[in-house]
Design a protein around this motif. Structure first.
Motif, PDB file in Angstrom:
ATOM      1  N   SER A   1       0.812  -1.224   0.000  1.00  0.00           N
ATOM      2  CA  SER A   1       0.000   0.000   0.000  1.00  0.00           C
ATOM      3  C   SER A   1       0.839   1.266   0.000  1.00  0.00           C
ATOM      4  O   SER A   1       0.314   2.352  -0.247  1.00  0.00           O
ATOM      5  CB  SER A   1      -0.929   0.009   1.216  1.00  0.00           C
ATOM      6  OG  SER A   1      -0.180  -0.029   2.423  1.00  0.00           O
ATOM      7  N   ALA A   2       2.142   1.155   0.263  1.00  0.00           N
ATOM      8  CA  ALA A   2       3.014   2.331   0.323  1.00  0.00           C
ATOM      9  C   ALA A   2       3.521   2.683  -1.069  1.00  0.00           C
ATOM     10  O   ALA A   2       3.981   1.814  -1.813  1.00  0.00           O
ATOM     11  CB  ALA A   2       4.188   2.070   1.266  1.00  0.00           C
ATOM     12  N   ASN A   3       3.436   3.965  -1.403  1.00  0.00           N
ATOM     13  CA  ASN A   3       3.947   4.477  -2.678  1.00  0.00           C
ATOM     14  C   ASN A   3       5.350   5.034  -2.433  1.00  0.00           C
ATOM     15  O   ASN A   3       5.544   6.229  -2.235  1.00  0.00           O
ATOM     16  CB  ASN A   3       3.009   5.549  -3.220  1.00  0.00           C
ATOM     17  CG  ASN A   3       3.421   6.032  -4.590  1.00  0.00           C
ATOM     18  OD1 ASN A   3       4.285   5.434  -5.241  1.00  0.00           O
ATOM     19  ND2 ASN A   3       2.832   7.120  -5.042  1.00  0.00           N
ATOM     20  N   ILE A   4       6.336   4.151  -2.447  1.00  0.00           N
ATOM     21  CA  ILE A   4       7.703   4.503  -2.056  1.00  0.00           C
ATOM     22  C   ILE A   4       8.493   4.890  -3.295  1.00  0.00           C
ATOM     23  O   ILE A   4       8.536   4.156  -4.280  1.00  0.00           O
ATOM     24  CB  ILE A   4       8.385   3.322  -1.339  1.00  0.00           C
ATOM     25  CG1 ILE A   4       7.541   2.874  -0.137  1.00  0.00           C
ATOM     26  CG2 ILE A   4       9.784   3.708  -0.889  1.00  0.00           C
ATOM     27  CD1 ILE A   4       8.016   1.585   0.489  1.00  0.00           C
ATOM     28  N   CYS A   5       9.123   6.058  -3.233  1.00  0.00           N
ATOM     29  CA  CYS A   5       9.971   6.512  -4.339  1.00  0.00           C
ATOM     30  C   CYS A   5      11.393   6.802  -3.866  1.00  0.00           C
ATOM     31  O   CYS A   5      12.129   7.521  -4.544  1.00  0.00           O
ATOM     32  CB  CYS A   5       9.376   7.763  -4.978  1.00  0.00           C
ATOM     33  SG  CYS A   5       9.222   9.167  -3.864  1.00  0.00           S
ATOM     34  N   GLY A   6      11.784   6.252  -2.721  1.00  0.00           N
ATOM     35  CA  GLY A   6      13.118   6.518  -2.189  1.00  0.00           C
ATOM     36  C   GLY A   6      13.618   5.367  -1.343  1.00  0.00           C
ATOM     37  O   GLY A   6      13.732   4.234  -1.806  1.00  0.00           O
ATOM     38  N   THR A   7      13.882   5.653  -0.080  1.00  0.00           N
ATOM     39  CA  THR A   7      14.534   4.714   0.817  1.00  0.00           C
ATOM     40  C   THR A   7      13.515   3.933   1.635  1.00  0.00           C
ATOM     41  O   THR A   7      12.496   4.475   2.055  1.00  0.00           O
ATOM     42  CB  THR A   7      15.477   5.479   1.768  1.00  0.00           C
ATOM     43  OG1 THR A   7      16.383   6.260   0.991  1.00  0.00           O
ATOM     44  CG2 THR A   7      16.262   4.527   2.642  1.00  0.00           C
ATOM     45  N   VAL A   8      13.836   2.656   1.862  1.00  0.00           N
ATOM     46  CA  VAL A   8      13.082   1.816   2.793  1.00  0.00           C
ATOM     47  C   VAL A   8      14.035   1.413   3.909  1.00  0.00           C
ATOM     48  O   VAL A   8      15.096   0.832   3.644  1.00  0.00           O
ATOM     49  CB  VAL A   8      12.509   0.562   2.109  1.00  0.00           C
ATOM     50  CG1 VAL A   8      11.702  -0.256   3.110  1.00  0.00           C
ATOM     51  CG2 VAL A   8      11.645   0.944   0.926  1.00  0.00           C
ATOM     52  N   ARG A   9      13.651   1.732   5.136  1.00  0.00           N
ATOM     53  CA  ARG A   9      14.505   1.424   6.285  1.00  0.00           C
ATOM     54  C   ARG A   9      13.765   0.495   7.234  1.00  0.00           C
ATOM     55  O   ARG A   9      12.578   0.694   7.506  1.00  0.00           O
ATOM     56  CB  ARG A   9      14.905   2.708   7.007  1.00  0.00           C
ATOM     57  CG  ARG A   9      15.948   2.495   8.097  1.00  0.00           C
ATOM     58  CD  ARG A   9      16.603   3.793   8.488  1.00  0.00           C
ATOM     59  NE  ARG A   9      17.678   3.597   9.436  1.00  0.00           N
ATOM     60  CZ  ARG A   9      18.544   4.532   9.801  1.00  0.00           C
ATOM     61  NH1 ARG A   9      18.440   5.749   9.278  1.00  0.00           N
ATOM     62  NH2 ARG A   9      19.503   4.276  10.667  1.00  0.00           N
ATOM     63  N   VAL A  10      14.481  -0.498   7.731  1.00  0.00           N
ATOM     64  CA  VAL A  10      13.882  -1.522   8.583  1.00  0.00           C
ATOM     65  C   VAL A  10      14.587  -1.499   9.930  1.00  0.00           C
ATOM     66  O   VAL A  10      15.822  -1.597   9.998  1.00  0.00           O
ATOM     67  CB  VAL A  10      13.994  -2.920   7.942  1.00  0.00           C
ATOM     68  CG1 VAL A  10      13.318  -3.956   8.821  1.00  0.00           C
ATOM     69  CG2 VAL A  10      13.380  -2.916   6.548  1.00  0.00           C
ATOM     70  N   SER A  11      13.809  -1.370  10.996  1.00  0.00           N
ATOM     71  CA  SER A  11      14.381  -1.393  12.339  1.00  0.00           C
ATOM     72  C   SER A  11      14.820  -2.806  12.704  1.00  0.00           C
ATOM     73  O   SER A  11      14.337  -3.804  12.153  1.00  0.00           O
ATOM     74  CB  SER A  11      13.360  -0.876  13.357  1.00  0.00           C
ATOM     75  OG  SER A  11      13.002   0.462  13.068  1.00  0.00           O
ATOM     76  N   HIS A  12      15.709  -2.867  13.674  1.00  0.00           N
ATOM     77  CA  HIS A  12      16.321  -4.145  14.050  1.00  0.00           C
ATOM     78  C   HIS A  12      15.312  -5.198  14.506  1.00  0.00           C
ATOM     79  O   HIS A  12      15.396  -6.364  14.084  1.00  0.00           O
ATOM     80  CB  HIS A  12      17.367  -3.892  15.142  1.00  0.00           C
ATOM     81  CG  HIS A  12      17.783  -5.115  15.885  1.00  0.00           C
ATOM     82  ND1 HIS A  12      18.449  -6.157  15.280  1.00  0.00           N
ATOM     83  CD2 HIS A  12      17.601  -5.489  17.184  1.00  0.00           C
ATOM     84  CE1 HIS A  12      18.680  -7.110  16.171  1.00  0.00           C
ATOM     85  NE2 HIS A  12      18.179  -6.724  17.338  1.00  0.00           N
ATOM     86  N   PRO A  13      14.312  -4.889  15.356  1.00  0.00           N
ATOM     87  CA  PRO A  13      13.437  -5.963  15.864  1.00  0.00           C
ATOM     88  C   PRO A  13      12.497  -6.565  14.830  1.00  0.00           C
ATOM     89  O   PRO A  13      11.870  -7.588  15.111  1.00  0.00           O
ATOM     90  CB  PRO A  13      12.634  -5.260  16.979  1.00  0.00           C
ATOM     91  CG  PRO A  13      13.377  -4.014  17.297  1.00  0.00           C
ATOM     92  CD  PRO A  13      14.014  -3.608  16.021  1.00  0.00           C
ATOM     93  N   ILE A  14      12.372  -5.973  13.643  1.00  0.00           N
ATOM     94  CA  ILE A  14      11.401  -6.470  12.668  1.00  0.00           C
ATOM     95  C   ILE A  14      11.755  -7.885  12.217  1.00  0.00           C
ATOM     96  O   ILE A  14      10.895  -8.747  12.069  1.00  0.00           O
ATOM     97  CB  ILE A  14      11.312  -5.522  11.465  1.00  0.00           C
ATOM     98  CG1 ILE A  14      10.903  -4.120  11.937  1.00  0.00           C
ATOM     99  CG2 ILE A  14      10.328  -6.045  10.435  1.00  0.00           C
ATOM    100  CD1 ILE A  14       9.576  -4.067  12.633  1.00  0.00           C
ATOM    101  N   GLY A  15      13.023  -8.145  11.986  1.00  0.00           N
ATOM    102  CA  GLY A  15      13.450  -9.490  11.626  1.00  0.00           C
ATOM    103  C   GLY A  15      13.221  -9.822  10.164  1.00  0.00           C
ATOM    104  O   GLY A  15      12.949  -8.954   9.325  1.00  0.00           O
ATOM    105  N   PRO A  16      13.301 -11.107   9.828  1.00  0.00           N
ATOM    106  CA  PRO A  16      13.198 -11.524   8.415  1.00  0.00           C
ATOM    107  C   PRO A  16      11.812 -11.352   7.813  1.00  0.00           C
ATOM    108  O   PRO A  16      11.639 -11.591   6.618  1.00  0.00           O
ATOM    109  CB  PRO A  16      13.592 -13.004   8.473  1.00  0.00           C
ATOM    110  CG  PRO A  16      13.292 -13.436   9.867  1.00  0.00           C
ATOM    111  CD  PRO A  16      13.545 -12.242  10.736  1.00  0.00           C
ATOM    112  N   ALA A  17      10.826 -10.935   8.599  1.00  0.00           N
ATOM    113  CA  ALA A  17       9.486 -10.726   8.037  1.00  0.00           C
ATOM    114  C   ALA A  17       9.464  -9.602   7.011  1.00  0.00           C
ATOM    115  O   ALA A  17       8.538  -9.514   6.196  1.00  0.00           O
ATOM    116  CB  ALA A  17       8.493 -10.419   9.162  1.00  0.00           C
ATOM    117  N   CYS A  18      10.471  -8.738   7.029  1.00  0.00           N
ATOM    118  CA  CYS A  18      10.499  -7.613   6.087  1.00  0.00           C
ATOM    119  C   CYS A  18      10.981  -8.012   4.703  1.00  0.00           C
ATOM    120  O   CYS A  18      10.851  -7.228   3.757  1.00  0.00           O
ATOM    121  CB  CYS A  18      11.399  -6.506   6.631  1.00  0.00           C
ATOM    122  SG  CYS A  18      13.147  -6.964   6.703  1.00  0.00           S
ATOM    123  N   MET A  19      11.539  -9.198   4.550  1.00  0.00           N
ATOM    124  CA  MET A  19      12.122  -9.590   3.266  1.00  0.00           C
ATOM    125  C   MET A  19      11.021  -9.967   2.277  1.00  0.00           C
ATOM    126  O   MET A  19      10.862 -11.121   1.880  1.00  0.00           O
ATOM    127  CB  MET A  19      13.110 -10.735   3.465  1.00  0.00           C
ATOM    128  CG  MET A  19      14.284 -10.389   4.364  1.00  0.00           C
ATOM    129  SD  MET A  19      15.246  -8.976   3.776  1.00  0.00           S
ATOM    130  CE  MET A  19      16.012  -9.670   2.332  1.00  0.00           C
TER     131      MET A  19
END
Length: 473
Positions: free
Chosen positions: A206-224
């Motif tokens: 749902s995010a319209n990203i046109c730049g950087t995506v940053r993931v905090s440390h506790p999120i884990g491999p779910a962000c991949m």
């Protein structure tokens, strides 16, 4: 009665009628007010809101959103206040009453991002005013504040920074509801534990990203997720969960990876993959990764099986930087983007692509030279831009000169036209006057002839020679 009168006078002296001040005083007064003060004034009445719009013409450079239930807030940077970050908290209670808390901080943008997205708690003043026993709509209050800021100040050139707590279901739903149409320059996944995979996937889609995506440390491999893997620029904060397979699956242009547990063999496999994979299957241009203790001790193993070349000034420049970033910059020595690669090693692919392996402290930089001579390109681009600016200035000067020449020619034409009209008018008046004189003369002559004898008439007509071509009526 006297004490009451004196108290009334003292109380009246504490207030200033802003709507009754002269324009010069208002301009001086608003020069001392920061954006938070102006926002608070605009909330008092519609008249003051109109006055703030007129007197405080500011532009919003960046807007920071945090979707995190009771910690939801908006952070704003303005054009005339470079390092003044304004933070706004707003929420609406179930009874309809709205609460607002705001404050300005003297912080650089990256410091404000750490303050907004990394703190687990929010200010004590806000926490003391929020009552968790009653249902409160924090997101609507935040979006109301955003709408009010947009109505007061210009947001045409604003960059959007958004952080979403993927551990909170309400925050994810609110983000999908309010921010789907905005182009997000910097998107951040925040949380205190590993979230559900489908929730992260829905938020990224749902995010319209046109730049950087940053993931905090506790999120884990779910962000991949696929959208993160194929993003333009990703930042992974201390991904100790990162494995070799996940590293090899990255297909971004720029990657910044913090502390991890990858070994030297894992990094060697990543470089080998770049060496022997077709250029159409990889987009990587820059990798910045913090070496783990094991990889740092075995740095030489990272380049096993690679044919390394020393720096050759004929092959490439000695410094690496992004030309597109510096086209509008006056300084070329930004430490965040400038890398000295004179003492690094190069690897060359069969298709001619060149990459540099640079060890700097405990970090490894893998840099792909999309442009081997950035200084030349930058110099050429600036030369062309200067030529274009010169041509533009010359065109403007020629247009201005042509306008002046046209104006002078028009003035000369108008002057000659006026002179000709005056001559024609004067000659026409003279001709009309002459015709009038002739008409009067012939009328008098006719009257004279009608009252005289026949013979004197013929004798008189023969003596008239000046009007012989005129017909006697």
């Amino acid at each position: 009665m006297e004490p009451s009168i004196s108290n009334g006078l003292n109380s009246s002296e504490k207030f200033i009628n802003l709507l009754g001040l002269p324009p010069k005083t208002l301009k001086l007064l608003y020069g001392y007010l920061n954006p938070v003060d102006c926002y608070n004034l605009a909330q008092c009445s519609k008249s003051l809101e109109t006055q703030v719009k007129k007197q405080k013409t500011l532009k919003i450079n960046s807007i920071h959103f945090r979707f995190d239930n009771e910690k939801s807030c908006v952070g704003v940077y303005f054009d005339k206040y470079k390092y003044t970050g304004c933070v706004f908290y707003s929420w609406r209670k179930s009874d309809g009453n709205r609460k607002i808390w705001n404050k300005s901080y003297y912080l650089k943008p990256h410091k404000l991002q750490n303050y907004l997205y990394c703190k687990l708690t929010h200010p004590k003043e806000v926490a003391s005013q929020q009552n968790s026993q009653l249902p409160v709509d924090y997101f609507e209050g935040m979006m109301e504040t955003y709408s009010e800021l947009c109505s007061l100040f210009s947001t045409r050139e604003s960059c959007y920074y958004v952080g979403v707590n993927v551990n909170d279901k309400k925050s994810c739903i609110a983000f999908s509801k309010h921010m789907t149409q905005k182009q997000i320059y910097n998107f951040r996944l925040i949380g205190h534990k590993q979230p559900k995979h489908h929730r992260v996937r829905n938020v990224l889609q749902s995010a319209n990203i046109c730049g950087t995506v940053r993931v905090s440390h506790p999120i884990g491999p779910a962000c991949m997720q696929d959208k993160l893997i194929n993003s333009y620029y990703i930042v992974l904060d201390d991904p100790e969960w990162l494995t070799r397979e996940q590293l090899l699956s990255l297909n971004c242009v720029t990657a910044d990876i913090g502390h991890n547990n990858l070994t030297a063999d894992d990094l060697n496999a990543f470089i080998m993959q770049w060496m022997f994979v077709d250029c159409d299957q990889t987009r990587l241009e820059r990798l910045e990764i913090t070496l783990s203790p094991e990889a740092f001790q075995n740095k030489k193993s990272i380049t096993n099986g690679l044919l390394l070349y020393d720096w050759d000034p004929i092959r490439r420049e000695g410094e690496f930087f992004d030309v597109s970033y510096y086209l509008n910059k006056t300084s070329l020595r930004d430490p965040n983007h400038f890398l000295d690669c004179k003492f690094s090693k190069d690897v060359l692919r069969e298709d001619g692509r060149l990459a540099t392996i640079l060890f700097f402290g405990k970090k490894l930089y893998f840099l792909v030279w999309k442009n081997r001579f950035p200084y030349r390109t930058l110099k050429e681009a600036r030369r062309k831009r200067n030529e274009a600016n010169f041509e533009l200035c010359l065109t403007r000067a020629l247009n201005a000169a042509l306008k002046v020449i046209d104006a002078k020619a028009q003035e000369e034409w108008n002057r000659k036209t006026e002179w000709l009209e005056a001559v024609v008018k004067s000659r026409k008046a003279a001709a009309e006057e002459e015709q009038t004189a002739k008409r009067k003369y012939f009328e008098a002559l006719k009257e004279f002839l009608d009252t005289s004898e026949p013979k004197p008439k013929r004798r008189l007509l023969r003596t008239i020679t000046i009007f012989k071509d005129d017909s006697i009526p």
